[in-house]
Motif scaffolding. Sequence first.
Motif, PDB file in Angstrom:
ATOM      1  N   SER A 148       0.824  -1.204   0.000  1.00 14.69           N
ATOM      2  CA  SER A 148       0.000   0.000   0.000  1.00 14.69           C
ATOM      3  C   SER A 148       0.864   1.262   0.000  1.00 14.69           C
ATOM      4  CB  SER A 148      -0.903   0.000   1.237  1.00 14.69           C
ATOM      5  OG  SER A 148      -1.701   1.164   1.291  1.00 14.69           O
ATOM      6  N   LYS A 149       0.327   2.314  -0.596  1.00 15.34           N
ATOM      7  CA  LYS A 149       0.932   3.633  -0.404  1.00 15.34           C
ATOM      8  C   LYS A 149       1.060   3.871   1.098  1.00 15.34           C
ATOM      9  CE  LYS A 149      -1.492   5.525  -4.470  1.00 15.34           C
ATOM     10  NZ  LYS A 149      -2.449   6.557  -4.942  1.00 15.34           N
ATOM     11  N   PRO A 150       2.090   4.582   1.567  1.00 15.07           N
ATOM     12  CA  PRO A 150       3.063   5.368   0.809  1.00 15.07           C
ATOM     13  C   PRO A 150       4.356   4.626   0.449  1.00 15.07           C
ATOM     14  CG  PRO A 150       3.261   5.885   3.129  1.00 15.07           C
ATOM     15  CD  PRO A 150       2.131   4.891   3.015  1.00 15.07           C
ATOM     16  N   HIS A 151       4.340   3.297   0.466  1.00 11.30           N
ATOM     17  CA  HIS A 151       5.508   2.556  -0.015  1.00 11.30           C
ATOM     18  C   HIS A 151       5.796   2.986  -1.457  1.00 11.30           C
ATOM     19  CE1 HIS A 151       8.061  -0.788  -1.221  1.00 11.30           C
ATOM     20  NE2 HIS A 151       8.190  -1.109   0.048  1.00 11.30           N
ATOM     21  N   PRO A 152       7.062   3.162  -1.832  1.00 16.72           N
ATOM     22  CA  PRO A 152       7.384   3.694  -3.163  1.00 16.72           C
ATOM     23  C   PRO A 152       7.286   2.690  -4.304  1.00 16.72           C
ATOM     24  CG  PRO A 152       9.407   3.240  -1.965  1.00 16.72           C
ATOM     25  CD  PRO A 152       8.272   3.027  -0.988  1.00 16.72           C
ATOM     26  N   ALA A 166      14.076   9.316 -12.110  1.00 15.54           N
ATOM     27  CA  ALA A 166      13.332   9.989 -11.040  1.00 15.54           C
ATOM     28  C   ALA A 166      13.279  11.502 -11.250  1.00 15.54           C
ATOM     29  CB  ALA A 166      13.966   9.669  -9.685  1.00 15.54           C
ATOM     30  N   ARG A 167      14.360  12.081 -11.749  1.00 17.72           N
ATOM     31  CA  ARG A 167      14.382  13.544 -11.918  1.00 17.72           C
ATOM     32  C   ARG A 167      13.388  14.019 -12.972  1.00 17.72           C
ATOM     33  NH1 ARG A 167      20.216  14.408 -14.972  1.00 17.72           N
ATOM     34  NH2 ARG A 167      19.670  13.336 -16.924  1.00 17.72           N
ATOM     35  N   ASP A 168      12.967  13.102 -13.843  1.00 17.38           N
ATOM     36  CA  ASP A 168      12.022  13.449 -14.902  1.00 17.38           C
ATOM     37  C   ASP A 168      10.623  12.899 -14.638  1.00 17.38           C
ATOM     38  OD1 ASP A 168      13.978  14.772 -16.522  1.00 17.38           O
ATOM     39  OD2 ASP A 168      14.756  12.801 -17.077  1.00 17.38           O
ATOM     40  N   THR A 169      10.375  12.509 -13.404  1.00 20.71           N
ATOM     41  CA  THR A 169       9.093  11.919 -13.021  1.00 20.71           C
ATOM     42  C   THR A 169       8.406  12.789 -11.976  1.00 20.71           C
ATOM     43  OG1 THR A 169       9.913   9.675 -13.429  1.00 20.71           O
ATOM     44  CG2 THR A 169       7.977   9.880 -12.012  1.00 20.71           C
ATOM     45  N   VAL A 170       7.085  12.935 -12.090  1.00 21.87           N
ATOM     46  CA  VAL A 170       6.302  13.620 -11.059  1.00 21.87           C
ATOM     47  C   VAL A 170       5.097  12.755 -10.713  1.00 21.87           C
ATOM     48  CG1 VAL A 170       6.997  15.942 -11.737  1.00 21.87           C
ATOM     49  CG2 VAL A 170       4.954  14.934 -12.742  1.00 21.87           C
ATOM     50  N   MET A 171       4.671  12.870  -9.471  1.00 29.09           N
ATOM     51  CA  MET A 171       3.482  12.173  -8.966  1.00 29.09           C
ATOM     52  C   MET A 171       2.440  13.215  -8.606  1.00 29.09           C
ATOM     53  SD  MET A 171       1.999   9.300  -8.029  1.00 29.09           S
ATOM     54  CE  MET A 171       0.284   9.264  -7.445  1.00 29.09           C
ATOM     55  N   ILE A 172       1.225  13.034  -9.117  1.00 26.36           N
ATOM     56  CA  ILE A 172       0.143  13.975  -8.862  1.00 26.36           C
ATOM     57  C   ILE A 172      -0.937  13.276  -8.042  1.00 26.36           C
ATOM     58  CG2 ILE A 172      -1.606  15.460  -9.922  1.00 26.36           C
ATOM     59  CD1 ILE A 172       0.204  15.511 -12.423  1.00 26.36           C
ATOM     60  N   GLY A 173      -1.282  13.834  -6.885  1.00 25.21           N
ATOM     61  CA  GLY A 173      -2.272  13.184  -6.043  1.00 25.21           C
ATOM     62  C   GLY A 173      -2.887  14.130  -5.044  1.00 25.21           C
ATOM     63  N   ASP A 174      -3.930  13.644  -4.378  1.00 23.29           N
ATOM     64  CA  ASP A 174      -4.695  14.482  -3.455  1.00 23.29           C
ATOM     65  C   ASP A 174      -4.452  14.157  -1.995  1.00 23.29           C
ATOM     66  OD1 ASP A 174      -6.188  11.972  -3.922  1.00 23.29           O
ATOM     67  OD2 ASP A 174      -7.639  12.866  -2.551  1.00 23.29           O
ATOM     68  N   THR A 175      -3.667  13.110  -1.706  1.00 20.01           N
ATOM     69  CA  THR A 175      -3.514  12.696  -0.310  1.00 20.01           C
ATOM     70  C   THR A 175      -2.057  12.747   0.143  1.00 20.01           C
ATOM     71  OG1 THR A 175      -3.133  10.324  -0.705  1.00 20.01           O
ATOM     72  CG2 THR A 175      -5.435  11.093  -0.621  1.00 20.01           C
ATOM     73  N   SER A 176      -1.884  12.744   1.447  1.00 16.70           N
ATOM     74  CA  SER A 176      -0.540  12.673   2.014  1.00 16.70           C
ATOM     75  C   SER A 176       0.143  11.367   1.628  1.00 16.70           C
ATOM     76  CB  SER A 176      -0.614  12.794   3.544  1.00 16.70           C
ATOM     77  OG  SER A 176      -1.385  11.733   4.096  1.00 16.70           O
ATOM     78  N   PHE A 177      -0.650  10.311   1.410  1.00 14.88           N
ATOM     79  CA  PHE A 177      -0.064   9.025   1.014  1.00 14.88           C
ATOM     80  C   PHE A 177       0.618   9.146  -0.347  1.00 14.88           C
ATOM     81  CE2 PHE A 177      -4.274   7.946   3.096  1.00 14.88           C
ATOM     82  CZ  PHE A 177      -3.745   7.905   4.376  1.00 14.88           C
ATOM     83  N   ASP A 178       0.010   9.901  -1.264  1.00 16.34           N
ATOM     84  CA  ASP A 178       0.610  10.121  -2.586  1.00 16.34           C
ATOM     85  C   ASP A 178       1.902  10.915  -2.479  1.00 16.34           C
ATOM     86  OD1 ASP A 178      -1.565   8.914  -4.072  1.00 16.34           O
ATOM     87  OD2 ASP A 178      -2.728  10.723  -3.649  1.00 16.34           O
ATOM     88  N   MET A 179       1.873  11.980  -1.695  1.00 11.38           N
ATOM     89  CA  MET A 179       3.046  12.836  -1.577  1.00 11.38           C
ATOM     90  C   MET A 179       4.182  12.139  -0.829  1.00 11.38           C
ATOM     91  SD  MET A 179       2.114  15.443  -3.331  1.00 11.38           S
ATOM     92  CE  MET A 179       1.224  14.210  -4.315  1.00 11.38           C
ATOM     93  N   ASP A 180       3.841  11.373   0.198  1.00 14.35           N
ATOM     94  CA  ASP A 180       4.870  10.625   0.926  1.00 14.35           C
ATOM     95  C   ASP A 180       5.448   9.516   0.054  1.00 14.35           C
ATOM     96  OD1 ASP A 180       4.457  12.230   3.126  1.00 14.35           O
ATOM     97  OD2 ASP A 180       3.171  10.791   4.173  1.00 14.35           O
ATOM     98  N   MET A 181       4.616   8.902  -0.785  1.00 13.65           N
ATOM     99  CA  MET A 181       5.093   7.893  -1.722  1.00 13.65           C
ATOM    100  C   MET A 181       6.071   8.517  -2.705  1.00 13.65           C
ATOM    101  SD  MET A 181       2.893   5.364  -4.268  1.00 13.65           S
ATOM    102  CE  MET A 181       2.098   6.735  -5.129  1.00 13.65           C
ATOM    103  N   ALA A 182       5.735   9.691  -3.217  1.00 13.22           N
ATOM    104  CA  ALA A 182       6.629  10.386  -4.142  1.00 13.22           C
ATOM    105  C   ALA A 182       7.973  10.675  -3.485  1.00 13.22           C
ATOM    106  CB  ALA A 182       5.977  11.683  -4.621  1.00 13.22           C
TER     107      ALA A 182
END
Length: 227
Positions: A148-152, A166-182
């Motif tokens: 499960s998120k926030p595991h990468p 990684a430098r050319d990748t972005v993660m878009i999300g609405d939760t802290s789990f998404d941002m912590d995963m990123a």
Amino acid sequence: MSTPLRLVIFDVDGTLVDSQSDIVAAMTLAYAAVNEPVPPRAEILGVVGLSLDVIFPLLMPQMSAQGHAQMCEAYKNAYMEMRAQAGVKQSSPLYPGALEALHGLQSEPDILLGVATGKSKRGLDKLIEGHGLEGLFVTQQVADFHPSKPHPSMILQAMADAGVEARDTVMIGDTSFDMDMAAAAGVRGIGVGWGYHGRERLSAASVLIEDFAGLRPVLNEMWKVSA
């Protein structure tokens, strides 16, 4: 020098689609299946994005593993039934501007799109089919095959699939789990202001946007910095 490939990974619930009504309704039926009171709506929406096998032990730590499994099955059955009755577009409508943003990004030769979601593969497949999103995402990471998120894990696999660093990748999300995963995957996170977690929970985001119109300018600025 040629432009490197870029990978834009989207969360689904609360980011691309607003499925909160069905999520809360399915949760209500899951609690009814074990004769337990339903927690407040905000508490339910606060765990959206996590995998179901993590959600129920988190919300009901005193319950047995058998009870968690029963709730999980009840939730899945209820969600599928509601989606079948209402149809995907009504059950999980796209947020304003989402479809235009996806097609706009996909039209650019150096941009690849991906998904990283707590949904099952079956659930994501139905959603993509219902909204006519076939062919948009080169990588689709779902709860069936990852912790499960926030595991990468989801982001790391998405980057491997796409052949993007990684430098050319972005993660878009609405939760802290998404941002912590990123953050755990070493990529930048863009938090959205229309989802299920408030701005105060998105502190790990590199930047916040309030609508899809703000996405491309943010991406342009990020990629200018990383170029």
